[in-house]
Motif scaffolding. Sequence first.
Motif, mmCIF file in Angstrom:
data_model
loop_
_atom_site.group_PDB
_atom_site.id
_atom_site.type_symbol
_atom_site.label_atom_id
_atom_site.label_comp_id
_atom_site.label_asym_id
_atom_site.label_seq_id
_atom_site.Cartn_x
_atom_site.Cartn_y
_atom_site.Cartn_z
ATOM 1 N N LEU A 102 8.228 -12.398 5.837
ATOM 2 C CA LEU A 102 7.994 -12.125 4.417
ATOM 3 C C LEU A 102 8.419 -10.706 4.069
ATOM 4 C CD1 LEU A 102 6.798 -13.078 1.667
ATOM 5 C CD2 LEU A 102 4.680 -11.950 2.414
ATOM 6 N N PHE A 103 8.027 -9.733 4.886
ATOM 7 C CA PHE A 103 8.417 -8.346 4.647
ATOM 8 C C PHE A 103 9.937 -8.217 4.603
ATOM 9 C CE2 PHE A 103 4.906 -5.098 5.308
ATOM 10 C CZ PHE A 103 3.879 -5.972 5.032
ATOM 11 N N GLU A 104 10.614 -8.832 5.572
ATOM 12 C CA GLU A 104 12.074 -8.764 5.637
ATOM 13 C C GLU A 104 12.708 -9.380 4.386
ATOM 14 O OE1 GLU A 104 15.852 -10.225 8.372
ATOM 15 O OE2 GLU A 104 13.825 -10.781 8.991
ATOM 16 N N ASN A 105 12.236 -10.538 3.986
ATOM 17 C CA ASN A 105 12.825 -11.206 2.827
ATOM 18 C C ASN A 105 12.559 -10.448 1.529
ATOM 19 O OD1 ASN A 105 13.922 -13.140 4.500
ATOM 20 N ND2 ASN A 105 12.208 -14.546 4.246
ATOM 21 N N CYS A 106 11.392 -9.823 1.412
ATOM 22 C CA CYS A 106 11.119 -8.976 0.239
ATOM 23 C C CYS A 106 12.050 -7.770 0.224
ATOM 24 C CB CYS A 106 9.665 -8.523 0.235
ATOM 25 S SG CYS A 106 8.479 -9.805 -0.215
ATOM 26 N N ALA A 107 12.245 -7.160 1.379
ATOM 27 C CA ALA A 107 13.145 -5.997 1.461
ATOM 28 C C ALA A 107 14.575 -6.385 1.093
ATOM 29 C CB ALA A 107 13.095 -5.409 2.871
ATOM 30 N N LEU A 110 7.691 -1.474 0.458
ATOM 31 C CA LEU A 110 8.718 -1.530 -0.583
ATOM 32 C C LEU A 110 8.849 -0.198 -1.309
ATOM 33 C CD1 LEU A 110 8.033 -5.117 -1.981
ATOM 34 C CD2 LEU A 110 9.826 -4.405 -0.377
ATOM 35 N N GLN A 111 7.741 0.488 -1.504
ATOM 36 C CA GLN A 111 7.796 1.823 -2.122
ATOM 37 C C GLN A 111 8.576 2.798 -1.225
ATOM 38 O OE1 GLN A 111 6.961 1.227 -5.549
ATOM 39 N NE2 GLN A 111 6.267 3.316 -5.290
ATOM 40 N N GLU A 112 8.410 2.678 0.095
ATOM 41 C CA GLU A 112 9.163 3.533 1.029
ATOM 42 C C GLU A 112 10.663 3.279 0.923
ATOM 43 O OE1 GLU A 112 8.438 6.063 3.421
ATOM 44 O OE2 GLU A 112 6.637 6.140 2.188
ATOM 45 N N LEU A 113 11.051 2.021 0.740
ATOM 46 C CA LEU A 113 12.477 1.723 0.570
ATOM 47 C C LEU A 113 13.028 2.402 -0.683
ATOM 48 C CD1 LEU A 113 12.697 -2.046 1.557
ATOM 49 C CD2 LEU A 113 13.273 -0.035 2.931
ATOM 50 N N ILE A 114 12.241 2.432 -1.742
ATOM 51 C CA ILE A 114 12.656 3.127 -2.975
ATOM 52 C C ILE A 114 12.745 4.623 -2.715
ATOM 53 C CG2 ILE A 114 11.999 3.662 -5.355
ATOM 54 C CD1 ILE A 114 10.690 0.804 -5.388
ATOM 55 N N TYR A 115 11.798 5.162 -1.954
ATOM 56 C CA TYR A 115 11.846 6.583 -1.593
ATOM 57 C C TYR A 115 13.137 6.910 -0.839
ATOM 58 C CZ TYR A 115 11.215 10.791 1.120
ATOM 59 O OH TYR A 115 11.434 12.011 1.703
ATOM 60 N N PHE A 116 13.484 6.099 0.161
ATOM 61 C CA PHE A 116 14.714 6.359 0.921
ATOM 62 C C PHE A 116 15.942 6.320 0.014
ATOM 63 C CE2 PHE A 116 12.259 5.166 4.799
ATOM 64 C CZ PHE A 116 12.517 6.326 5.520
ATOM 65 N N LYS A 117 15.955 5.403 -0.940
ATOM 66 C CA LYS A 117 17.073 5.325 -1.896
ATOM 67 C C LYS A 117 17.157 6.601 -2.716
ATOM 68 C CE LYS A 117 16.186 3.538 -5.744
ATOM 69 N NZ LYS A 117 16.160 4.156 -7.060
ATOM 70 N N ASP A 118 16.024 7.058 -3.225
ATOM 71 C CA ASP A 118 16.009 8.214 -4.124
ATOM 72 C C ASP A 118 16.144 9.551 -3.396
ATOM 73 O OD1 ASP A 118 15.727 6.555 -6.332
ATOM 74 O OD2 ASP A 118 13.540 6.745 -6.380
ATOM 75 N N ALA A 119 15.424 9.738 -2.308
ATOM 76 C CA ALA A 119 15.370 11.039 -1.639
ATOM 77 C C ALA A 119 16.477 11.252 -0.612
ATOM 78 C CB ALA A 119 14.011 11.219 -0.966
ATOM 79 N N GLU A 120 16.884 10.182 0.075
ATOM 80 C CA GLU A 120 17.871 10.326 1.146
ATOM 81 C C GLU A 120 19.143 9.540 0.883
ATOM 82 O OE1 GLU A 120 16.275 9.973 5.102
ATOM 83 O OE2 GLU A 120 14.326 10.736 4.458
ATOM 84 N N VAL A 121 19.234 8.869 -0.238
ATOM 85 C CA VAL A 121 20.390 8.080 -0.650
ATOM 86 C C VAL A 121 20.760 7.054 0.433
ATOM 87 C CG1 VAL A 121 22.609 8.214 -1.835
ATOM 88 C CG2 VAL A 121 21.178 10.229 -1.749
ATOM 89 N N LEU A 122 19.723 6.430 1.007
ATOM 90 C CA LEU A 122 19.902 5.449 2.077
ATOM 91 C C LEU A 122 19.542 4.052 1.598
ATOM 92 C CD1 LEU A 122 18.219 7.159 5.175
ATOM 93 C CD2 LEU A 122 20.648 6.739 4.840
#
Length: 143
Positions: free
Chosen positions: A27-32, A68-80
């Motif tokens: 479930l975590f993987e599919n949400c990500a 999911l919030q951490e994934l948004i953080y990586f997008k915004d802060a580290e452009v990953l």
Amino acid sequence: MDKFKFLENITEADYAFEAFGKTLAELFENCALAMTGLMIDVATIEPKIKKELVFRGEQPEKLLFDFLQELIYFKDAEVLFFCQFHIIEKKIEDEYEIKIVMEGEETNLEKHKLGVDVKAVTYHKYEVKREKDRWRAQIVLDV
């Protein structure tokens, strides 16, 4: 079995999806993958950089929200952005432990086609449930 599907008529300005998994890890993987797929073409991401996360707690819905919030953080802060998620779940007494190894790369505008800019996961109509033989989540994203 579907991994995820996008939902219409849930909200006016945001995006929503429903994801499924035989296990909590799936479930975590599919949400990500669903959320990442809104933001970028996942097929164009190469597994060049690894990051690890560990979440512990009694409520799987809180752990998924934080992930999911951490994934948004990586997008915004580290452009990953990440294309692969290796997830191990453990249940220790009343707590879940979710270990996630993610692989991806930095955004390259010449290579990657960006989509929607997700700002946050919301609690609006947020739901994580264990059903008969699978887990199900409904997620609304603020864009």
